[in-house]
Design an enzyme around this catalytic site. Structure first.
Site, PDB file in Angstrom:
ATOM      1  N   SER A 110       0.847  -1.192   0.000  1.00 61.39           N
ATOM      2  CA  SER A 110       0.000   0.000   0.000  1.00 61.39           C
ATOM      3  C   SER A 110       0.886   1.246   0.000  1.00 61.39           C
ATOM      4  O   SER A 110       1.669   1.442  -0.918  1.00 61.39           O
ATOM      5  CB  SER A 110      -0.960  -0.038   1.194  1.00 61.39           C
ATOM      6  OG  SER A 110      -1.991   0.901   1.028  1.00 61.39           O
ATOM      7  N   GLU A 201      -2.411  -3.239  -7.653  1.00 63.23           N
ATOM      8  CA  GLU A 201      -3.594  -3.537  -6.831  1.00 63.23           C
ATOM      9  C   GLU A 201      -4.150  -2.211  -6.335  1.00 63.23           C
ATOM     10  O   GLU A 201      -3.467  -1.190  -6.362  1.00 63.23           O
ATOM     11  CB  GLU A 201      -3.241  -4.477  -5.681  1.00 63.23           C
ATOM     12  CG  GLU A 201      -2.224  -3.927  -4.667  1.00 63.23           C
ATOM     13  CD  GLU A 201      -2.831  -3.050  -3.586  1.00 63.23           C
ATOM     14  OE1 GLU A 201      -4.016  -3.236  -3.243  1.00 63.23           O
ATOM     15  OE2 GLU A 201      -2.130  -2.149  -3.080  1.00 63.23           O
ATOM     16  N   HIS A 271      -5.404  -5.499  -1.049  1.00 61.97           N
ATOM     17  CA  HIS A 271      -6.208  -5.168   0.128  1.00 61.97           C
ATOM     18  C   HIS A 271      -7.424  -6.097   0.209  1.00 61.97           C
ATOM     19  O   HIS A 271      -8.541  -5.714  -0.113  1.00 61.97           O
ATOM     20  CB  HIS A 271      -6.682  -3.717   0.063  1.00 61.97           C
ATOM     21  CG  HIS A 271      -5.612  -2.710   0.261  1.00 61.97           C
ATOM     22  ND1 HIS A 271      -4.707  -2.389  -0.730  1.00 61.97           N
ATOM     23  CD2 HIS A 271      -5.298  -1.929   1.331  1.00 61.97           C
ATOM     24  CE1 HIS A 271      -3.889  -1.439  -0.271  1.00 61.97           C
ATOM     25  NE2 HIS A 271      -4.220  -1.147   0.962  1.00 61.97           N
TER      26      HIS A 271
END
Length: 302
Positions: A110, A201, A271
């Site tokens: 992330s 992602e 996630h």
């Protein structure tokens, strides 16, 4: 030349830092317990549980903890407690001199994408994997997958989708969170995507944001030189196809239609409940045929 830090053995030391967003101390402690039960030593950095509004600590405190971890001569891994937002406030102030003398695995994803890119720029693999706060939320299967990878047991990945674009390629595996990839463009941590196998992602974005970000990659010339594209999980999206007219897969395929590199969808990272570790910077072979796609590491696991 990209190198892998030494894989971990029993009793090796892992340092825990909070270089980005504020963390949940109880959950991070549970994550640390999982690492200890796997046979590792774990130490928490001084400011990891010293929240400052949205951040894990004040900027200088987070920088101090991260620099200490990079410089540490004993640790074999640096585990980021959480992503969120904040790493880019401090990343340009890092000194990698001592890290290169005692390289170690940097673990996270992330917001930590930018730190993984910085490690790559300095010549080292890192691990795109669950942050420590997320580790207790994963199944025991995915927790074991992380431990195995840190220990040198790196497994090939398979994904199935009717959206795959067939082809094969070899190259270095780079990427991370799509928003962070966009935010690195024009900065010191921007990577060269040429001949790379890119993985992406995302979480909690409307489809028009996905469209906008893929368009930005294309306009910035990031797609035209790719060797391949590995698409992970796009979760908790705030729009669906009935609103925007295209799915995530259709948006990605549309922006990549002028290129002939293979594309594989639905890989279990990102996630979500599934988050397999990816060795950022490693040489991989990427094969896509019909509804099946395979990602195989071409590095020495010893």
């Amino acid at each position: 030349m990209i190198q892998n830090p030494s894989f971990l053995s029993e009793n090796d030391l892992i340092l825990v830092i909070s270089p980005s967003g504020v963390v949940d101390e109880d959950v991070v402690t549970k994550g640390a317990a999982i690492l200890k039960n796997a046979g590792f030593q774990v130490e928490i950095s001084p400011n990891a549980f010293n929240p400052h509004f949205k951040f894990g600590a004040k900027h200088q405190e987070r920088l101090s903890d991260l620099q200490f971890a990079l410089d540490n001569k004993e640790a074999k891994a640096i585990y980021c407690a959480r992503g969120g937002f904040g790493i880019t406030h401090i990343i340009d102030s890092l000194d990698w001199t001592q890290f290169k003398k005692n390289p170690k695995w940097i673990i996270g994803f992330s917001d930590i994408t930018a730190l993984l890119h910085n490690a790559f720029q300095n010549g080292y693999y890192s691990l795109h994997a669950s942050v420590l706060q997320g580790l207790p939320k994963l199944s025991t299967e995915y927790q074991k997958h992380l431990i195995d990878t840190l220990s040198g047991d790196i497994k090939a990945l398979k994904a199935e989708s009717s959206f795959h674009k067939s082809g094969s390629a070899n190259g270095q595996l780079i990427g991370g969170n799509l928003s962070l990839l966009i935010h690195q463009i024009g900065t010191q941590t921007e990577l060269d995507y040429s001949n790379k196998i890119l993985f992406i992602e995302e979480v909690a974005e409307p489809l028009y944001h996905i469209d906008r970000m893929m368009l930005q990659l294309k306009r910035a010339g990031k797609l035209k030189g790719l060797a391949g594209l590995v698409v992970g999980l796009f979760t908790n999206l705030s729009e669906d196809k009935s609103i925007y007219g295209q799915s995530v897969e259709e948006i990605i395929l549309d922006h990549c239609k002028d290129y002939d590199f293979p594309i594989g969808f639905n890989f279990p990272f990102g996630h979500g409940e599934d988050n397999v570790p990816l060795v950022h910077g490693a040489e991989v072979g990427f094969e896509v045929e019909g509804k099946e796609a395979y990602l195989k590491y071409l590095i020495d696991n010893t």
